[in-house]
Design an enzyme around this catalytic site. Structure first.
Site, short mmCIF file in Angstrom:
data_model
loop_
_atom_site.label_atom_id
_atom_site.label_comp_id
_atom_site.label_asym_id
_atom_site.label_seq_id
_atom_site.Cartn_x
_atom_site.Cartn_y
_atom_site.Cartn_z
N THR A 31 2.99 4.89 -16.57
CA THR A 31 3.91 4.42 -15.53
C THR A 31 3.33 4.67 -14.15
OG1 THR A 31 5.74 4.99 -17.01
CG2 THR A 31 6.30 4.44 -14.74
N LYS A 96 6.81 16.96 -19.08
CA LYS A 96 5.66 16.18 -18.66
C LYS A 96 4.40 16.83 -19.22
CE LYS A 96 5.32 15.05 -14.35
NZ LYS A 96 4.71 13.77 -14.76
N GLY A 97 3.31 16.08 -19.17
CA GLY A 97 2.03 16.64 -19.60
C GLY A 97 1.44 15.98 -20.82
N GLU A 105 -0.09 18.00 -11.68
CA GLU A 105 1.14 17.28 -11.37
C GLU A 105 2.18 18.21 -10.76
OE1 GLU A 105 1.16 13.71 -14.72
OE2 GLU A 105 1.94 15.67 -15.25
#
Length: 240
Positions: A31, A96-97, A105
């Site tokens: 994305t 996330k990740g 991030e």
């Protein structure tokens, strides 16, 4: 509508938030890559911005699209970061990740005035944990680190396989920071804050993929448009 089409819808709405002169954090993943491509089109049309990338892959993509890329040392204060998520719940807490860039991030996100997350509707969940939680760890003492994680997380009700991530070539995956990723298959995380605190107690843990109290706005691509989810902070509530 496919997930990729929903991601593009979210990225198209997010790129409208960019204003001339902004210092922008660029996330990592499919994305975020869509966002970078759309931002490149605006830059080509004359938009002037400076960006900080959260991975070498994103930096390369941004430079290919003609976007000016700085470093966080050169540009330590970010106006707004745009990134994706592997899971996001109703309180805009995230995992996330999946792409292995969670440490950078999180560093870039925390240096930002605002964080905008873009995702397809399939990433929105009631309870975090179906997506395996990535945890970045130092290579030294890996077995001891995993053993300590298993012992601590079981005390707060998280159990499941903890697996050292491998790359496409079958070798141990190494992050841009020279660390390893372990993926924790907990299935559900009922108390993300408690888990985050427990992981921070382990010396070998560099950072986890739990992004709590970080996202300000989530732009969710859906079949019939986009949905905006906004974080509710204690300091946003009058009288608190």
């Amino acid at each position: 509508m496919s997930a990729d089409e929903q991601k593009k819808k979210a990225a198209m709405r997010a790129v409208e938030m960019v204003e001339p002169g902004m210092r922008i954090g660029l996330g990592t993943g499919s994305t975020a890559a869509c966002f970078v491509k759309l931002l490149g089109e605006r830059v080509k049309a004359g938009l002037s911005v400076i960006c900080v990338a959260t991975s070498e892959a994103t930096r390369q993509l941004a430079e290919e699209r003609g976007i000016t890329v700085s470093t966080l040392d050169e540009t330590p204060e970010i106006d707004i970061t745009f990134d994706g998520a592997d899971e996001i719940d109703g309180e805009v807490r995230m995992i996330k990740g999946g792409g292995g860039a969670l440490l950078r991030e999180k560093i870039v996100a925390m240096a930002s005035d605002r964080v905008v997350i873009m995702a397809d509707t399939g990433k929105v969940v009631e309870t975090l944990g179906a997506f395996k939680l990535p945890v970045e760890v130092v290579p030294f003492g890996l077995t001891a680190t995993i053993d300590m994680i298993e012992a601590l997380v079981s005390d707060i009700g998280c159990e499941g396989d903890i697996i050292l991530r491998k790359g496409a070539n079958g070798e141990t995956f190494v992050t841009d920071n020279g660390n390893y990723i372990i993926d924790c298959d907990f299935k559900r995380i009922d108390e993300p804050e408690e888990l985050d605190d427990a992981l921070k107690f382990v010396p070998g843990v560099v950072e986890s993929g739990l992004f709590l109290d970080i996202c300000d706005i989530a732009v969710i691509g859906e079949d019939d448009g986009v949905r905006i989810m906004e974080a509710q902070r204690d300091d946003d509530i009058e009288g608190v």
